[in-house]
Scaffold this motif. Structure first.
Motif, PDB file in Angstrom:
ATOM      1  N   ILE A 151       3.637 -14.217  -8.628  1.00  0.00           N
ATOM      2  CA  ILE A 151       4.220 -13.053  -9.457  1.00  0.00           C
ATOM      3  C   ILE A 151       3.691 -11.744  -8.827  1.00  0.00           C
ATOM      4  N   MET A 152       4.401 -10.829  -8.730  1.00  0.00           N
ATOM      5  CA  MET A 152       3.943  -9.386  -8.286  1.00  0.00           C
ATOM      6  C   MET A 152       4.219  -8.422  -9.125  1.00  0.00           C
ATOM      7  N   VAL A 153       3.274  -7.691  -9.099  1.00  0.00           N
ATOM      8  CA  VAL A 153       3.349  -6.132  -9.984  1.00  0.00           C
ATOM      9  C   VAL A 153       2.536  -5.211  -9.157  1.00  0.00           C
ATOM     10  N   GLY A 154       2.741  -3.843  -9.573  1.00  0.00           N
ATOM     11  CA  GLY A 154       2.067  -2.728  -9.270  1.00  0.00           C
ATOM     12  C   GLY A 154       3.266  -1.739  -8.604  1.00  0.00           C
ATOM     13  N   GLU A 212       7.128  -2.303 -19.517  1.00  0.00           N
ATOM     14  CA  GLU A 212       8.362  -1.753 -18.670  1.00  0.00           C
ATOM     15  C   GLU A 212       7.996  -1.633 -17.426  1.00  0.00           C
ATOM     16  N   ALA A 213       6.934  -2.019 -16.753  1.00  0.00           N
ATOM     17  CA  ALA A 213       6.694  -1.837 -15.443  1.00  0.00           C
ATOM     18  C   ALA A 213       7.216  -2.815 -14.655  1.00  0.00           C
ATOM     19  N   PRO A 214       7.876  -2.396 -13.469  1.00  0.00           N
ATOM     20  CA  PRO A 214       8.426  -3.550 -12.697  1.00  0.00           C
ATOM     21  C   PRO A 214       7.555  -4.472 -12.265  1.00  0.00           C
ATOM     22  N   CYS A 215       8.225  -5.562 -12.020  1.00  0.00           N
ATOM     23  CA  CYS A 215       7.367  -6.877 -11.316  1.00  0.00           C
ATOM     24  C   CYS A 215       8.626  -7.859 -10.845  1.00  0.00           C
ATOM     25  N   ALA A 216       7.848  -8.593  -9.912  1.00  0.00           N
ATOM     26  CA  ALA A 216       8.973  -9.567  -9.479  1.00  0.00           C
ATOM     27  C   ALA A 216       8.384 -11.102  -9.291  1.00  0.00           C
ATOM     28  N   LEU A 217       9.323 -12.129  -9.284  1.00  0.00           N
ATOM     29  CA  LEU A 217       8.806 -13.457  -9.229  1.00  0.00           C
ATOM     30  C   LEU A 217       9.449 -13.895  -7.990  1.00  0.00           C
ATOM     31  N   ALA A 218       8.568 -14.714  -7.010  1.00  0.00           N
ATOM     32  CA  ALA A 218       9.133 -15.045  -5.841  1.00  0.00           C
ATOM     33  C   ALA A 218       9.026 -16.581  -5.697  1.00  0.00           C
ATOM     34  N   TYR A 219      10.049 -17.411  -5.829  1.00  0.00           N
ATOM     35  CA  TYR A 219       9.950 -18.631  -5.930  1.00  0.00           C
ATOM     36  C   TYR A 219      10.432 -19.310  -4.722  1.00  0.00           C
ATOM     37  N   ARG A 220       9.384 -20.115  -3.937  1.00  0.00           N
ATOM     38  CA  ARG A 220       9.494 -20.865  -2.753  1.00  0.00           C
ATOM     39  C   ARG A 220      10.120 -19.835  -1.674  1.00  0.00           C
ATOM     40  N   VAL A 221       9.548 -18.655  -1.761  1.00  0.00           N
ATOM     41  CA  VAL A 221       9.742 -17.699  -0.639  1.00  0.00           C
ATOM     42  C   VAL A 221       9.809 -18.237   0.760  1.00  0.00           C
ATOM     43  N   SER A 222      10.898 -17.954   1.507  1.00  0.00           N
ATOM     44  CA  SER A 222      11.202 -18.402   2.671  1.00  0.00           C
ATOM     45  C   SER A 222      12.060 -19.634   2.889  1.00  0.00           C
ATOM     46  N   HIS A 223      11.872 -20.578   1.864  1.00  0.00           N
ATOM     47  CA  HIS A 223      12.276 -21.904   1.703  1.00  0.00           C
ATOM     48  C   HIS A 223      14.027 -21.736   1.492  1.00  0.00           C
ATOM     49  N   PRO A 224      14.925 -22.815   1.845  1.00  0.00           N
ATOM     50  CA  PRO A 224      16.266 -22.488   1.891  1.00  0.00           C
ATOM     51  C   PRO A 224      16.540 -22.378   0.263  1.00  0.00           C
ATOM     52  N   THR A 260       0.964  -1.196  -0.061  1.00  0.00           N
ATOM     53  CA  THR A 260       0.077   0.013   0.111  1.00  0.00           C
ATOM     54  C   THR A 260       0.902   1.052  -0.234  1.00  0.00           C
ATOM     55  N   VAL A 261       0.967   1.789  -1.030  1.00  0.00           N
ATOM     56  CA  VAL A 261       1.996   2.931  -1.285  1.00  0.00           C
ATOM     57  C   VAL A 261       1.032   4.173  -1.377  1.00  0.00           C
ATOM     58  N   PRO A 262       1.414   5.076  -0.503  1.00  0.00           N
ATOM     59  CA  PRO A 262       0.831   6.604  -0.217  1.00  0.00           C
ATOM     60  C   PRO A 262       0.491   7.133  -1.296  1.00  0.00           C
ATOM     61  N   GLU A 263      -0.578   7.500  -1.839  1.00  0.00           N
ATOM     62  CA  GLU A 263      -1.028   8.249  -2.947  1.00  0.00           C
ATOM     63  C   GLU A 263      -0.844   7.521  -4.188  1.00  0.00           C
ATOM     64  N   LYS A 264      -0.404   6.321  -4.244  1.00  0.00           N
ATOM     65  CA  LYS A 264      -0.271   5.442  -5.612  1.00  0.00           C
ATOM     66  C   LYS A 264      -1.232   4.411  -5.504  1.00  0.00           C
ATOM     67  N   THR A 265      -1.061   3.434  -4.438  1.00  0.00           N
ATOM     68  CA  THR A 265      -2.234   2.530  -4.336  1.00  0.00           C
ATOM     69  C   THR A 265      -2.437   2.149  -2.823  1.00  0.00           C
ATOM     70  N   GLN A 266      -3.916   2.030  -2.788  1.00  0.00           N
ATOM     71  CA  GLN A 266      -4.290   1.386  -1.164  1.00  0.00           C
ATOM     72  C   GLN A 266      -4.986   0.049  -1.299  1.00  0.00           C
ATOM     73  N   THR A 267      -4.665  -0.676  -2.465  1.00  0.00           N
ATOM     74  CA  THR A 267      -5.212  -1.995  -2.700  1.00  0.00           C
ATOM     75  C   THR A 267      -4.480  -2.756  -3.166  1.00  0.00           C
ATOM     76  N   LEU A 268      -4.893  -4.241  -2.465  1.00  0.00           N
ATOM     77  CA  LEU A 268      -3.782  -5.429  -2.948  1.00  0.00           C
ATOM     78  C   LEU A 268      -4.690  -6.490  -3.404  1.00  0.00           C
ATOM     79  N   GLY A 314      -4.753  -1.368 -11.845  1.00  0.00           N
ATOM     80  CA  GLY A 314      -3.397  -0.811 -11.627  1.00  0.00           C
ATOM     81  C   GLY A 314      -3.149  -0.803  -9.948  1.00  0.00           C
ATOM     82  N   ALA A 315      -3.727  -1.578  -9.380  1.00  0.00           N
ATOM     83  CA  ALA A 315      -3.412  -1.733  -7.865  1.00  0.00           C
ATOM     84  C   ALA A 315      -2.121  -2.650  -7.783  1.00  0.00           C
ATOM     85  N   SER A 316      -1.582  -2.915  -6.524  1.00  0.00           N
ATOM     86  CA  SER A 316      -0.749  -3.864  -6.387  1.00  0.00           C
ATOM     87  C   SER A 316      -1.261  -5.212  -6.694  1.00  0.00           C
ATOM     88  N   LEU A 317      -0.708  -6.298  -7.104  1.00  0.00           N
ATOM     89  CA  LEU A 317      -1.395  -7.426  -7.563  1.00  0.00           C
ATOM     90  C   LEU A 317      -0.206  -8.563  -7.336  1.00  0.00           C
TER      91      LEU A 317
END
Length: 258
Positions: A227-230, A188-200, A130-138, A162-165
């Motif tokens: 997959i994370m974007v927004g 060109e929008a930034p995004c991320a891929l989190a694989y087995r997050v918190s696992h070794p 939740t980014v102030p003035e950018k998005t308040q929705t996930l 256009g929210a966090s997704l």
């Protein structure tokens, strides 16, 4: 057959790191006689919280009737049953259908929440959804595949906000995901891929929406990722960071009047 009865406990195992289970969940496991866990997703490291005497059964190869029968038999025998789901059981956990069958058998149950992968991924990336003035929705969602989604909730419709997704269970359809997100956010929008997050074996890939499929392929990621974007994925400088009203010295509220 014992006359003592213990409610079935549906417990969120968290995203993988055994230390990210809740204290309440840890204590439930410590008192378990039977741990019926989602073996395809819950790492065995989480089971270390259960006593050595507890039976451990993976439900990965079981169908719904078999799962409920195993819980019911243990319940009638006076055992404490912990049904261990990955992340938080309320999200893609298929727990309601189990609860309905337990209710028909008049078997009580309760639920202990857990940390879902979206929040473990945010922690790993050091972001705030939740980014102030950018998005308040996930928005937490998935692509339609073998399991359909309602047409009103198709990914293209949700992405247009256009929210966090955060997109679950969709890495196998990442080419389609990349195309839909490119139309909604921009290639060109930034995004991320989190694989087995918190696992070794955790992998975090920061990239752009248009390069998402290529980066996933290069990293060897084709499942078990979110997959994370927004707006939250942008990395502004310290000078560009928008501040919330919460700690603004000019913003009065009940605990900080002018």
């Amino acid at each position: 057959m014992s006359t003592t009865r213990h409610p079935i406990i549906f417990c969120g195992a968290g995203p993988g790191d055994p230390d990210l289970i809740t204290v309440k969940g840890m204590r439930a496991l410590q008192s378990a006689d039977l741990v019926l866990y989602a073996g395809s997703l819950v790492p065995e490291a989480v089971l270390t919280w259960a006593p050595e005497t507890a039976r451990r059964i993976s439900s990965a190869g079981m169908n719904l009737d078999q799962i409920v029968a195993a819980m019911a038999d243990a319940f009638l025998d006076g055992q404490q049953v912990v049904r261990l789901h990955t992340g938080d059981p309320s999200l893609y956990g298929a727990i309601r259908e189990q609860m309905v069958m337990l209710e028909k058998k008049k078997i009580p149950y309760r639920v202990i929440p857990g940390v879902t992968a979206a929040f473990a991924a945010a922690a790993a990336l050091g972001i705030e959804y939740t980014v102030p003035e950018k998005t308040q929705t996930l928005i937490l969602t998935r692509m339609a595949g073998r399991t359909p989604v309602p047409e009103s909730e198709n990914l293209a419709s949700l992405a247009r906000h256009g929210a966090s997704l955060v997109i679950y269970l969709s890495t196998g359809l990442i080419e389609s995901v990349s195309g839909i997100l490119s139309d909604a956010y921009d290639p060109e929008a930034p995004c991320a891929l989190a694989y087995r997050v918190s696992h070794p074996e955790e992998k975090i890939v920061r990239t752009q929406v248009g390069k998402l499929a290529t980066e996933a392929r290069d990293a060897g990621i084709n499942r078990l990722a979110v997959i994370m974007v927004g707006p939250a994925l942008a990395q502004p400088s310290a000078e560009e960071t928008l501040r919330s009203k919460l700690y603004d010295e000019k913003f009065a509220h009940g605990y900080r009047p002018h």
